[in-house]
Design a protein around this motif. Structure first.
Motif, mmCIF file in Angstrom:
data_model
loop_
_atom_site.group_PDB
_atom_site.id
_atom_site.type_symbol
_atom_site.label_atom_id
_atom_site.label_comp_id
_atom_site.label_asym_id
_atom_site.label_seq_id
_atom_site.Cartn_x
_atom_site.Cartn_y
_atom_site.Cartn_z
ATOM 1 N N ASP A 91 0.842 -1.197 0.000
ATOM 2 C CA ASP A 91 0.000 0.000 0.000
ATOM 3 C C ASP A 91 0.874 1.242 0.000
ATOM 4 O O ASP A 91 1.819 1.344 0.780
ATOM 5 C CB ASP A 91 -0.920 0.009 1.224
ATOM 6 C CG ASP A 91 -1.954 -1.096 1.158
ATOM 7 O OD1 ASP A 91 -2.334 -1.490 0.039
ATOM 8 O OD2 ASP A 91 -2.369 -1.572 2.230
ATOM 9 N N GLY A 92 0.548 2.163 -0.867
ATOM 10 C CA GLY A 92 1.292 3.409 -0.949
ATOM 11 C C GLY A 92 0.944 4.141 -2.226
ATOM 12 O O GLY A 92 0.423 3.559 -3.178
ATOM 13 N N ASP A 93 1.247 5.405 -2.240
ATOM 14 C CA ASP A 93 1.035 6.256 -3.406
ATOM 15 C C ASP A 93 2.272 6.154 -4.299
ATOM 16 O O ASP A 93 3.355 6.600 -3.899
ATOM 17 C CB ASP A 93 0.814 7.695 -2.940
ATOM 18 C CG ASP A 93 0.733 8.694 -4.074
ATOM 19 O OD1 ASP A 93 0.584 8.284 -5.244
ATOM 20 O OD2 ASP A 93 0.812 9.909 -3.775
ATOM 21 N N PRO A 94 2.162 5.553 -5.501
ATOM 22 C CA PRO A 94 3.330 5.375 -6.357
ATOM 23 C C PRO A 94 4.095 6.667 -6.644
ATOM 24 O O PRO A 94 5.327 6.663 -6.647
ATOM 25 C CB PRO A 94 2.755 4.780 -7.641
ATOM 26 C CG PRO A 94 1.500 4.114 -7.206
ATOM 27 C CD PRO A 94 0.953 4.970 -6.098
ATOM 28 N N ASP A 95 3.370 7.765 -6.871
ATOM 29 C CA ASP A 95 4.046 9.033 -7.146
ATOM 30 C C ASP A 95 4.852 9.487 -5.932
ATOM 31 O O ASP A 95 6.003 9.901 -6.061
ATOM 32 C CB ASP A 95 3.035 10.102 -7.549
ATOM 33 C CG ASP A 95 3.710 11.406 -7.951
ATOM 34 O OD1 ASP A 95 4.713 11.366 -8.698
ATOM 35 O OD2 ASP A 95 3.245 12.474 -7.504
ATOM 36 N N ALA A 96 4.270 9.395 -4.732
ATOM 37 C CA ALA A 96 4.982 9.803 -3.517
ATOM 38 C C ALA A 96 6.201 8.910 -3.278
ATOM 39 O O ALA A 96 7.277 9.401 -2.893
ATOM 40 C CB ALA A 96 4.040 9.769 -2.315
ATOM 41 N N VAL A 97 6.057 7.599 -3.515
ATOM 42 C CA VAL A 97 7.177 6.677 -3.343
ATOM 43 C C VAL A 97 8.282 7.015 -4.339
ATOM 44 O O VAL A 97 9.465 7.099 -3.984
ATOM 45 C CB VAL A 97 6.711 5.212 -3.507
ATOM 46 C CG1 VAL A 97 7.896 4.260 -3.544
ATOM 47 C CG2 VAL A 97 5.752 4.818 -2.382
ATOM 48 N N TYR A 98 7.907 7.242 -5.599
ATOM 49 C CA TYR A 98 8.882 7.578 -6.635
ATOM 50 C C TYR A 98 9.624 8.876 -6.291
ATOM 51 O O TYR A 98 10.853 8.938 -6.371
ATOM 52 C CB TYR A 98 8.187 7.700 -7.996
ATOM 53 C CG TYR A 98 9.140 8.016 -9.121
ATOM 54 C CD1 TYR A 98 9.893 7.007 -9.703
ATOM 55 C CD2 TYR A 98 9.308 9.314 -9.584
ATOM 56 C CE1 TYR A 98 10.779 7.278 -10.731
ATOM 57 C CE2 TYR A 98 10.187 9.595 -10.605
ATOM 58 C CZ TYR A 98 10.919 8.580 -11.177
ATOM 59 O OH TYR A 98 11.810 8.860 -12.178
ATOM 60 N N GLN A 99 8.867 9.886 -5.884
ATOM 61 C CA GLN A 99 9.487 11.176 -5.540
ATOM 62 C C GLN A 99 10.418 11.047 -4.343
ATOM 63 O O GLN A 99 11.515 11.613 -4.335
ATOM 64 C CB GLN A 99 8.417 12.243 -5.299
ATOM 65 C CG GLN A 99 7.636 12.628 -6.540
ATOM 66 C CD GLN A 99 8.522 13.063 -7.697
ATOM 67 O OE1 GLN A 99 9.509 13.764 -7.527
ATOM 68 N NE2 GLN A 99 8.172 12.613 -8.899
ATOM 69 N N ALA A 100 10.002 10.298 -3.307
ATOM 70 C CA ALA A 100 10.830 10.128 -2.109
ATOM 71 C C ALA A 100 12.138 9.406 -2.453
ATOM 72 O O ALA A 100 13.223 9.827 -2.022
ATOM 73 C CB ALA A 100 10.063 9.361 -1.036
ATOM 74 N N LEU A 101 12.053 8.337 -3.246
ATOM 75 C CA LEU A 101 13.263 7.611 -3.625
ATOM 76 C C LEU A 101 14.163 8.467 -4.518
ATOM 77 O O LEU A 101 15.388 8.458 -4.370
ATOM 78 C CB LEU A 101 12.906 6.296 -4.314
ATOM 79 C CG LEU A 101 12.345 5.215 -3.386
ATOM 80 C CD1 LEU A 101 11.756 4.059 -4.192
ATOM 81 C CD2 LEU A 101 13.409 4.719 -2.420
ATOM 82 N N SER A 102 13.566 9.223 -5.436
ATOM 83 C CA SER A 102 14.344 10.133 -6.289
ATOM 84 C C SER A 102 15.052 11.180 -5.444
ATOM 85 O O SER A 102 16.247 11.458 -5.652
ATOM 86 C CB SER A 102 13.436 10.807 -7.315
ATOM 87 O OG SER A 102 12.921 9.869 -8.221
#
Length: 155
Positions: A91-102
């Motif tokens: 569970d998670g927001d893909p955009d938020a996960v992508y931005q955080a990892l970036s």
């Protein structure tokens, strides 16, 4: 001009059967990143095996997603150098996960070389720091955030 396909088929390919992307990252001469070939696992489903953990020598400067379960991880030795790959889904927001990892990659000294598909359903990007290359893939799979991080550290 080359058109990009939807990320959904890629998500199914990468994550439906606990897929691990393993191979070397190639340099990117144009706006499109070179992506990794995918080796499909014969393991059914996306549930992590008991005791699934990152390889002990996972590069400490390569971030991992917070709050997403690790589905599988591997380290391979190849003539191109050691390659690590880790897949997460939950569970998670893909955009938020992508931005955080970036943001974490950038904060750890990695430079973004190229990317595509970035937005509400995640994205794919290639990063470098010295000789170390990282491919970050974040997608939506079955209503969840699905992440693959593959790292190549050439000799």
């Amino acid at each position: 001009m080359h058109r990009h396909r939807s990320l959904r088929p890629l998500a199914s390919t990468l994550f439906a059967s606990g897929v691990v992307a393993v191979a070397l990252l190639t340099g990117c001469a144009g706006p499109e990143p070179a992506t990794l070939p995918v080796i499909e696992s014969s393991a059914p489903g996306i549930e992590p095996a008991p005791g699934t953990s990152l390889p002990e020598d996972w590069p400490t400067d390569v971030p991992t997603p917070q709050g997403l379960p690790l589905v599988n991880a591997i380290r391979l030795n190849s003539p191109e150098g050691p390659t690590w790959s880790a897949t997460y889904q939950g569970d998670g927001d893909p955009d938020a996960v992508y931005q955080a990892l970036s943001d974490d990659l950038r904060a750890n000294g990695f430079a973004r070389d190229s990317g595509f598909g970035e937005g509400p359903i995640g994205g794919v990007s290639a990063w470098t720091k010295g000789d170390v290359r990282v491919q970050l893939t974040v997608l939506t799979q079955d209503g969840q955030a699905a992440v693959n991080i593959t790292v190549l550290d050439p000799p």
